[in-house]
Design an enzyme around this catalytic site. Structure first.
Site, mmCIF file in Angstrom:
data_model
loop_
_atom_site.group_PDB
_atom_site.id
_atom_site.type_symbol
_atom_site.label_atom_id
_atom_site.label_comp_id
_atom_site.label_asym_id
_atom_site.label_seq_id
_atom_site.Cartn_x
_atom_site.Cartn_y
_atom_site.Cartn_z
ATOM 1 N N TYR A 122 16.424 -0.884 -19.355
ATOM 2 C CA TYR A 122 16.181 0.328 -18.567
ATOM 3 C C TYR A 122 14.771 0.861 -18.853
ATOM 4 O O TYR A 122 13.976 1.103 -17.928
ATOM 5 C CB TYR A 122 17.238 1.378 -18.923
ATOM 6 C CG TYR A 122 17.202 2.645 -18.096
ATOM 7 C CD1 TYR A 122 16.221 3.613 -18.299
ATOM 8 C CD2 TYR A 122 18.159 2.881 -17.115
ATOM 9 C CE1 TYR A 122 16.192 4.781 -17.554
ATOM 10 C CE2 TYR A 122 18.135 4.043 -16.356
ATOM 11 C CZ TYR A 122 17.158 4.991 -16.590
ATOM 12 O OH TYR A 122 17.130 6.148 -15.836
ATOM 13 N N CYS A 123 14.455 1.043 -20.138
ATOM 14 C CA CYS A 123 13.145 1.577 -20.511
ATOM 15 C C CYS A 123 12.017 0.601 -20.176
ATOM 16 O O CYS A 123 10.921 1.016 -19.791
ATOM 17 C CB CYS A 123 13.128 1.919 -21.994
ATOM 18 S SG CYS A 123 14.216 3.295 -22.447
ATOM 19 N N VAL A 124 12.266 -0.682 -20.319
ATOM 20 C CA VAL A 124 11.244 -1.670 -19.957
ATOM 21 C C VAL A 124 10.901 -1.546 -18.479
ATOM 22 O O VAL A 124 9.718 -1.499 -18.106
ATOM 23 C CB VAL A 124 11.713 -3.100 -20.286
ATOM 24 C CG1 VAL A 124 10.751 -4.122 -19.682
ATOM 25 C CG2 VAL A 124 11.812 -3.307 -21.791
#
Length: 351
Positions: A96-98
């Site tokens: 998600y953060c990537v």
């Protein structure tokens, strides 16, 4: 494409799992203050922030860290900071953060094509395994203040990755979205995440949300960037104080012991390491201890059964967020405490 982007931003809080986020219209007191500031300066109350809302102090702590390390216009460029956010998220396998921060990096001048960012991204990917702190050169292309900013971003994302792995899905884009359109949609979402006024984000404006506190000794490197130091100090102290009110001391001590034992090496791939970690604890404390250890060391190993056992003793959303926030931040600070202090000023990265 634009209706899809609007839909993602409008419905993003529905992505949050295991707890119910406070809607902006219902926010009060500290939650309302954080939401209002995030809307003005980040463009949206993003799910990684909103998932903290059942625990107002954890919400404020996460906002202080995110704002004062990543969003503030400081010594280092936003691209350099996003390179750290992306690299740390890659190392922690937080898809998600990537996706979000890689997309944001792509919208910035130079972005991923800027060769000057390569050593910064390389360092971020290995930051969890940094050597114990010594007065040696960090190897980053920045002076002490710039290094402190990048280190601050790294600590923040070692924290946020652990929270996101527990509370959010693998992608901010709905599964029904066509594969070919995911990249453009994410870049449009990333462009929407900017201050409403377009004005610079000035250091220190969030600090009044939490009381002043001393900087943890292991994070002395942050002193070169005062707003980063204040944000980390206030967040850590406030999250720790919330945990001390109800998490047993034996559970808190056990997490510190296990973090020192593993020294950045992720346990696994199976959960055999977890069996002995509860030795000597009261049976009633085992669900909280297991969940805290999993959040801190191996969030990918958390199961529905772990959450159910914890919820049986602590059914409230606030307790779940506070436990996870304390465990994740304790792990992030432990990692940051091993970052080498910059020995001498070097040239600052180009803006």
């Amino acid at each position: 494409m634009r209706p899809l982007v609007r839909g993602i931003l409008k419905g993003s809080l529905k992505q949050i799992r295991h707890v119910t986020a406070v809607p902006h219209a219902d926010a009060e007191d500290l939650v309302a203050q954080v939401y209002d500031q995030a809307r003005r300066e980040f463009g949206v109350v993003a799910p990684p922030l909103a998932l903290h809302s059942p625990a107002p102090v954890a919400l404020a702590g996460s906002w202080l860290m995110l704002r004062e390390t990543l969003l503030v216009d400081g010594r280092m460029s936003r691209a350099a900071k996003e390179a750290v956010a992306t690299g740390v998220s890659e190392a922690n396998e937080c898809p998600y953060c990537v996706e979000v921060h890689r997309a944001k990096l792509d919208t910035l001048p130079g972005g991923r094509d800027d060769r000057a960012l390569a050593p910064i991204a390389d360092w971020a990917r290995t930051s969890a395994a940094a050597a114990p702190a010594d007065p040696v050169d960090s190897g980053l292309p920045a002076d002490a203040a710039g290094v402190a900013e990048l280190y601050g971003v790294a600590v923040t994302f070692h924290y946020l990755n652990r929270m996101v792995r527990l509370f959010l899905p693998d992608s901010p884009v709905p599964d029904a979205a066509p594969a070919a359109g995911r990249g453009p949609v994410l870049r449009m979402v990333a462009r929407a995440m900017r201050p409403d006024s377009g004005a610079p984000v000035v250091a220190g404006a969030s600090l009044g949300l939490l009381p002043a506190a001393p900087l943890p000794a292991g994070l002395a490197w942050a002193g070169a960037a005062p707003a980063v130091a204040e944000a980390l100090a206030r967040a850590v102290a406030s999250v720790d104080a919330a945990a001390e009110r109800w998490i047993p001391e034996t559970v808190r001590e056990r997490l510190h012991v296990e973090l020192a034992l593993h020294q950045g090496v992720v346990p696994g791939p199976d959960r055999g390491w977890l069996a002995a970690s509860g030795d000597g604890l009261e049976p009633a404390d085992l669900p909280a201890a297991r969940l805290a250890l999993l959040v801190a060391l191996a969030p990918y190993q958390i199961t529905d059964a772990d959450l159910a056992e914890f919820r049986a003793a602590h059914p409230g959303d606030r307790e779940l967020v506070e436990l996870a926030s304390w465990a994740a931040l304790t792990a992030a600070v432990h990692i940051g405490g091993r970052f080498p202090n910059p020995a001498r000023p070097t040239t600052s990265a180009a803006r």
